[in-house]
Design a protein around this motif. Sequence first.
Motif, PDB file in Angstrom:
ATOM      1  N   MET A   1     -21.146 -36.412  -4.800  1.00 39.61           N
ATOM      2  CA  MET A   1     -20.573 -35.547  -3.792  1.00 39.61           C
ATOM      3  C   MET A   1     -19.127 -35.921  -3.525  1.00 39.61           C
ATOM      4  N   LYS A   2     -18.831 -37.228  -3.472  1.00 38.89           N
ATOM      5  CA  LYS A   2     -17.466 -37.659  -3.213  1.00 38.89           C
ATOM      6  C   LYS A   2     -16.548 -37.198  -4.335  1.00 38.89           C
ATOM      7  N   ALA A   3     -17.054 -37.264  -5.575  1.00 39.51           N
ATOM      8  CA  ALA A   3     -16.237 -36.859  -6.715  1.00 39.51           C
ATOM      9  C   ALA A   3     -15.901 -35.374  -6.641  1.00 39.51           C
ATOM     10  N   SER A   4     -16.864 -34.544  -6.282  1.00 38.88           N
ATOM     11  CA  SER A   4     -16.591 -33.104  -6.207  1.00 38.88           C
ATOM     12  C   SER A   4     -15.628 -32.791  -5.069  1.00 38.88           C
ATOM     13  N   LEU A   5     -15.714 -33.522  -3.970  1.00 37.32           N
ATOM     14  CA  LEU A   5     -14.790 -33.305  -2.865  1.00 37.32           C
ATOM     15  C   LEU A   5     -13.377 -33.718  -3.267  1.00 37.32           C
ATOM     16  N   LEU A   6     -13.261 -34.827  -3.980  1.00 38.83           N
ATOM     17  CA  LEU A   6     -11.953 -35.255  -4.459  1.00 38.83           C
ATOM     18  C   LEU A   6     -11.387 -34.239  -5.443  1.00 38.83           C
TER      19      LEU A   6
ATOM     20  N   LEU B   1     -12.014 -31.062  -5.449  1.00 41.35           N
ATOM     21  CA  LEU B   1     -11.610 -29.909  -4.643  1.00 41.35           C
ATOM     22  C   LEU B   1     -10.249 -30.153  -3.992  1.00 41.35           C
ATOM     23  N   LEU B   2     -10.041 -31.343  -3.472  1.00 42.98           N
ATOM     24  CA  LEU B   2      -8.749 -31.668  -2.862  1.00 42.98           C
ATOM     25  C   LEU B   2      -7.634 -31.684  -3.907  1.00 42.98           C
ATOM     26  N   ALA B   3      -7.936 -32.175  -5.098  1.00 46.04           N
ATOM     27  CA  ALA B   3      -6.943 -32.175  -6.168  1.00 46.04           C
ATOM     28  C   ALA B   3      -6.578 -30.746  -6.561  1.00 46.04           C
ATOM     29  N   CYS B   4      -7.587 -29.872  -6.628  1.00 42.99           N
ATOM     30  CA  CYS B   4      -7.318 -28.464  -6.940  1.00 42.99           C
ATOM     31  C   CYS B   4      -6.440 -27.831  -5.877  1.00 42.99           C
ATOM     32  N   THR B   5      -6.688 -28.182  -4.628  1.00 44.17           N
ATOM     33  CA  THR B   5      -5.869 -27.655  -3.534  1.00 44.17           C
ATOM     34  C   THR B   5      -4.424 -28.107  -3.681  1.00 44.17           C
ATOM     35  N   ALA B   6      -4.239 -29.364  -4.038  1.00 35.31           N
ATOM     36  CA  ALA B   6      -2.887 -29.882  -4.222  1.00 35.31           C
ATOM     37  C   ALA B   6      -2.188 -29.167  -5.373  1.00 35.31           C
ATOM     38  N   VAL B   7      -2.902 -28.940  -6.461  1.00 33.44           N
ATOM     39  CA  VAL B   7      -2.317 -28.236  -7.606  1.00 33.44           C
ATOM     40  C   VAL B   7      -1.942 -26.807  -7.213  1.00 33.44           C
ATOM     41  N   LEU B   8      -2.816 -26.144  -6.465  1.00 31.56           N
ATOM     42  CA  LEU B   8      -2.517 -24.786  -6.016  1.00 31.56           C
ATOM     43  C   LEU B   8      -1.309 -24.767  -5.081  1.00 31.56           C
ATOM     44  N   ALA B   9      -1.186 -25.771  -4.238  1.00 28.99           N
ATOM     45  CA  ALA B   9      -0.034 -25.840  -3.336  1.00 28.99           C
ATOM     46  C   ALA B   9       1.256 -26.017  -4.124  1.00 28.99           C
ATOM     47  N   VAL B  10       1.214 -26.842  -5.155  1.00 27.34           N
ATOM     48  CA  VAL B  10       2.397 -27.030  -6.003  1.00 27.34           C
ATOM     49  C   VAL B  10       2.727 -25.717  -6.710  1.00 27.34           C
ATOM     50  N   GLY B  11       1.694 -25.020  -7.171  1.00 27.45           N
ATOM     51  CA  GLY B  11       1.910 -23.723  -7.805  1.00 27.45           C
ATOM     52  C   GLY B  11       2.515 -22.724  -6.842  1.00 27.45           C
ATOM     53  N   ALA B  12       2.062 -22.737  -5.614  1.00 26.75           N
ATOM     54  CA  ALA B  12       2.616 -21.838  -4.602  1.00 26.75           C
ATOM     55  C   ALA B  12       4.083 -22.164  -4.361  1.00 26.75           C
ATOM     56  N   ARG B  13       4.400 -23.417  -4.366  1.00 24.05           N
ATOM     57  CA  ARG B  13       5.799 -23.847  -4.169  1.00 24.05           C
ATOM     58  C   ARG B  13       6.656 -23.357  -5.332  1.00 24.05           C
TER      59      ARG B  13
ATOM     60  N   LYS C   1      -9.184 -21.176   1.583  1.00 24.06           N
ATOM     61  CA  LYS C   1     -10.074 -21.015   0.433  1.00 24.06           C
ATOM     62  C   LYS C   1     -10.736 -22.349   0.068  1.00 24.06           C
ATOM     63  N   ALA C   2      -9.942 -23.420   0.077  1.00 27.69           N
ATOM     64  CA  ALA C   2     -10.485 -24.740  -0.248  1.00 27.69           C
ATOM     65  C   ALA C   2     -11.525 -25.166   0.784  1.00 27.69           C
ATOM     66  N   THR C   3     -11.278 -24.870   2.054  1.00 27.36           N
ATOM     67  CA  THR C   3     -12.236 -25.200   3.106  1.00 27.36           C
ATOM     68  C   THR C   3     -13.532 -24.440   2.914  1.00 27.36           C
ATOM     69  N   ALA C   4     -13.416 -23.162   2.574  1.00 27.13           N
ATOM     70  CA  ALA C   4     -14.621 -22.353   2.327  1.00 27.13           C
ATOM     71  C   ALA C   4     -15.399 -22.902   1.133  1.00 27.13           C
ATOM     72  N   MET C   5     -14.682 -23.298   0.088  1.00 28.14           N
ATOM     73  CA  MET C   5     -15.344 -23.866  -1.088  1.00 28.14           C
ATOM     74  C   MET C   5     -16.028 -25.184  -0.742  1.00 28.14           C
ATOM     75  N   ALA C   6     -15.381 -26.008   0.075  1.00 30.55           N
ATOM     76  CA  ALA C   6     -15.979 -27.285   0.472  1.00 30.55           C
ATOM     77  C   ALA C   6     -17.232 -27.064   1.307  1.00 30.55           C
ATOM     78  N   LYS C   7     -17.176 -26.102   2.239  1.00 33.27           N
ATOM     79  CA  LYS C   7     -18.353 -25.797   3.054  1.00 33.27           C
ATOM     80  C   LYS C   7     -19.494 -25.308   2.183  1.00 33.27           C
TER      81      LYS C   7
END
Length: 93
Positions: free
Chosen positions: A1-6, A8-20, A40-46
Amino acid sequence: MKASLLFLLACTAVLAVGARADSPEEPKALVQKVQELAQKATAMAKDAFSRVRESEAAQQARQWLSDNAELAKQRLLWLKEQLAELLKKTPAA
C-alpha cells in the motif's frame, strides 16, 4: 500500500511538472492546473484506499469462514445425533 501511495504522489509530481511546462508564463493557469491534478490524485488515492479496505474485509471474511467451517460441521453433526436420539425416544404412532 505504501508503494502505491508513493507511486501516486510521484505521478502527481510529474503531472505538476508537465503543467508547468505547458504554461510557463501564466501562474494563475498553472495554479489551477495543479489544483485540478491534486484533486484527481486525491480521488485516485481515496479509490485505492477503498479498494484495499474492501480487499482486506473480503480476506478477513474468507479467513473467518475457513476457520469456522470445521466448527460448523461439528455442530451440525452433533445436531444430527441429537435429532436421531430424539426420534428414537419418540414412540411410533
